[in-house]
Design a protein around this motif. Sequence first.
Motif: not given
Length: 243
Positions: A1-4, A6-11, A120-124
Amino acid sequence: MNSTIATILNHRSIRKFKDTKLTEEQIHTIINAAQQASTSSYMMAYTIIGVTDEKKKEALAQVSGQPYVKNNGHLLVFCADLHRQTHSAENLEDMQENLENSEHFLVSAIDAALAAQNAALAAESMGLGICYLGSLRNNLAKVDKLLALPQHVIPLFGMAIGEPDHQPEIKPRLPLKAVYFENKYEDHEDAIRSFDEQIKAYYQSRASNQRIDTWTEQMHRRFSNTIRMDVTDLVQKKGYNKR
């Protein structure tokens, strides 16, 4: 899983922020990311308003009924905007029928939502938290007036951003079988029943605001009581969705 991913799924929605304002660099990075979202026919039919005036933030918090509308690192309001498309028009009547149809209402709302999700994704990805604020539509006319929005610009929703001061559990989403079908719409009542059991267990086990509830019961309550029935009037007065 890449970092992008991972960020999405951690919202998760953050509703309590540390008392730290975003820097100008952070704000500009988030807005630049928002601007790179896809846009229909290159219209970029949205405007993003950063609210820094504390009196306006307080007024918006009163509309919302949520303290985190005022207490955050930065507050954004996303607006559908077809006003700038009329800047060069010598005769607005030539454009008006097309501007005010349902198609361009959808286009501007979708453009704004796509930009917001990029923001939102940028901020997270920067370690910040966000919360979308549909509650600003509790009094759309007041928000419209507070932000001095011209014709063909309407506020859609807000976004509170800041350094998280809590870490709530990730809320379950509907199962794949309930949202993804191939070639035609499929019956998915069994998937919904299974999800109801999952969400009931989630509400009973989470760290705060425990309760007994299901997704189906929430949706029944939501649609059994009319809300924000003034939205249509304001939207049409501003020159949207009239045809």
